[in-house]
Each structure stands twice: as C-alpha cells, then as structure tokens.
Design a protein around this motif. Sequence first.
Motif, mmCIF file in Angstrom:
data_model
loop_
_atom_site.group_PDB
_atom_site.id
_atom_site.type_symbol
_atom_site.label_atom_id
_atom_site.label_comp_id
_atom_site.label_asym_id
_atom_site.label_seq_id
_atom_site.Cartn_x
_atom_site.Cartn_y
_atom_site.Cartn_z
ATOM 1 N N UNK A 67 0.687 -1.344 0.014
ATOM 2 C CA UNK A 67 0.041 0.048 -0.070
ATOM 3 C C UNK A 67 0.932 1.374 -0.082
ATOM 4 N N UNK A 68 2.024 1.308 -0.363
ATOM 5 C CA UNK A 68 2.947 2.386 -0.379
ATOM 6 C C UNK A 68 3.264 3.051 -1.886
ATOM 7 N N UNK A 69 2.601 2.170 -2.892
ATOM 8 C CA UNK A 69 2.709 2.711 -4.058
ATOM 9 C C UNK A 69 2.346 3.890 -4.493
ATOM 10 N N UNK A 70 3.178 4.855 -5.149
ATOM 11 C CA UNK A 70 2.652 6.075 -5.680
ATOM 12 C C UNK A 70 3.123 7.225 -4.934
ATOM 13 N N UNK A 71 3.930 6.882 -3.703
ATOM 14 C CA UNK A 71 4.526 7.898 -2.765
ATOM 15 C C UNK A 71 5.953 8.030 -2.948
ATOM 16 N N UNK A 72 6.357 9.383 -2.875
ATOM 17 C CA UNK A 72 7.924 9.589 -3.164
ATOM 18 C C UNK A 72 8.541 9.160 -1.922
ATOM 19 N N UNK A 75 10.635 12.794 -0.539
ATOM 20 C CA UNK A 75 9.963 13.816 0.171
ATOM 21 C C UNK A 75 8.597 13.618 0.935
ATOM 22 N N UNK A 76 8.094 12.109 0.341
ATOM 23 C CA UNK A 76 6.892 11.866 0.980
ATOM 24 C C UNK A 76 5.528 12.193 0.093
ATOM 25 N N UNK A 77 5.874 13.148 -0.842
ATOM 26 C CA UNK A 77 4.785 13.540 -1.529
ATOM 27 C C UNK A 77 4.403 12.376 -2.808
ATOM 28 N N UNK A 78 3.238 12.865 -3.279
ATOM 29 C CA UNK A 78 2.793 11.568 -4.441
ATOM 30 C C UNK A 78 3.597 11.893 -5.603
ATOM 31 N N UNK A 79 3.831 10.629 -6.154
ATOM 32 C CA UNK A 79 4.447 10.699 -7.711
ATOM 33 C C UNK A 79 3.315 10.860 -8.636
ATOM 34 N N UNK A 80 3.746 11.691 -9.256
ATOM 35 C CA UNK A 80 2.578 12.027 -10.333
ATOM 36 C C UNK A 80 2.015 10.909 -11.192
ATOM 37 N N UNK A 81 0.563 10.843 -11.515
ATOM 38 C CA UNK A 81 -0.098 9.811 -12.250
ATOM 39 C C UNK A 81 0.537 9.709 -13.584
ATOM 40 N N UNK A 82 0.849 10.729 -14.226
ATOM 41 C CA UNK A 82 1.717 10.437 -15.650
ATOM 42 C C UNK A 82 3.179 9.838 -15.496
ATOM 43 N N UNK A 83 3.691 10.112 -14.484
ATOM 44 C CA UNK A 83 5.047 9.648 -14.228
ATOM 45 C C UNK A 83 4.869 7.952 -14.054
ATOM 46 N N UNK A 84 3.950 7.739 -12.968
ATOM 47 C CA UNK A 84 3.770 6.184 -12.669
ATOM 48 C C UNK A 84 3.169 5.561 -13.679
ATOM 49 N N UNK A 85 2.510 6.136 -14.795
ATOM 50 C CA UNK A 85 2.043 5.413 -16.105
ATOM 51 C C UNK A 85 3.189 5.191 -16.973
ATOM 52 N N UNK A 90 8.898 3.886 -10.390
ATOM 53 C CA UNK A 90 9.456 4.998 -9.972
ATOM 54 C C UNK A 90 9.344 4.941 -8.728
ATOM 55 N N UNK A 91 10.589 5.234 -7.802
ATOM 56 C CA UNK A 91 10.446 5.517 -6.429
ATOM 57 C C UNK A 91 10.428 6.987 -5.869
ATOM 58 N N UNK A 92 10.622 7.941 -6.842
ATOM 59 C CA UNK A 92 10.323 9.327 -6.404
ATOM 60 C C UNK A 92 9.748 9.996 -7.518
ATOM 61 N N UNK A 93 9.157 11.254 -6.827
ATOM 62 C CA UNK A 93 8.456 12.083 -7.820
ATOM 63 C C UNK A 93 9.648 12.712 -8.751
ATOM 64 N N UNK A 94 9.154 13.582 -9.855
ATOM 65 C CA UNK A 94 10.007 13.899 -10.940
ATOM 66 C C UNK A 94 11.011 15.157 -10.015
ATOM 67 N N UNK A 95 10.297 15.920 -9.239
ATOM 68 C CA UNK A 95 11.275 16.993 -8.615
ATOM 69 C C UNK A 95 12.588 16.042 -7.972
ATOM 70 N N UNK A 96 12.001 15.013 -7.205
ATOM 71 C CA UNK A 96 13.190 14.582 -6.356
ATOM 72 C C UNK A 96 14.057 13.804 -7.272
#
Length: 106
Positions: A67-72, A75-85, A90-96
Amino acid sequence: MPARDEDSMHVDPITTLARRMLLSRRDALRAARADEEVAARPPVRRACLPPRELEEVEAALERIEQGRFGGCERCGGAIGRQRLLAVPEARCCLACADARARDANA
C-alpha cells in the motif's frame, strides 16, 4: 503471502494498470534471464535498460502489495499519475528524481 484479488484490494485504476504493466515486465525479464542462463553465456546488458530493472520492478510490486505505491521515497509527496504510467517502478516524484540526479552529478 497468498495472492489477493485486485477487486478486493480497492486500489485506484492507475495502481491496477501499473501492477499489470509491472507483472508483464517482470515475466519478460525473468524469461530473458532464464534464456541467458540456459544459453550459458554471459548476460547481455541492453543499453536502454537499467542493469537492475528486474529488482526495481519487483520492489515496485512489493510497494503495491504494502500500500505504499505512488508515494515519493524522498519527500513523501505523491508521484504524479503520468510519471507512474510512464515509469511504474519510479521511487521518487519527478522533482526529487531531478534533484537526486543533480546531486549524483555534483
């Protein structure tokens, strides 16, 4: 751990799609690795694939199960939907991810 039915997991459609993509890639990577072992030749590393792709795919599947999928992870923020697709492992959001790459090159 027994496999759970996707419907009973109550996950969003992006997670369900990412899981299917990851399972397909994992199966293909495992088959390629098995073919290399049967041929008894050194593993061939494709330039376009990360050397640890199978491990990253399996780690992403584990994050889905936990249940941890989609979290950076940074930074702990959300990984964007487009990035996940585009990059479901991906383990990190685009900024991180950008910041991590800059740090590695510094």
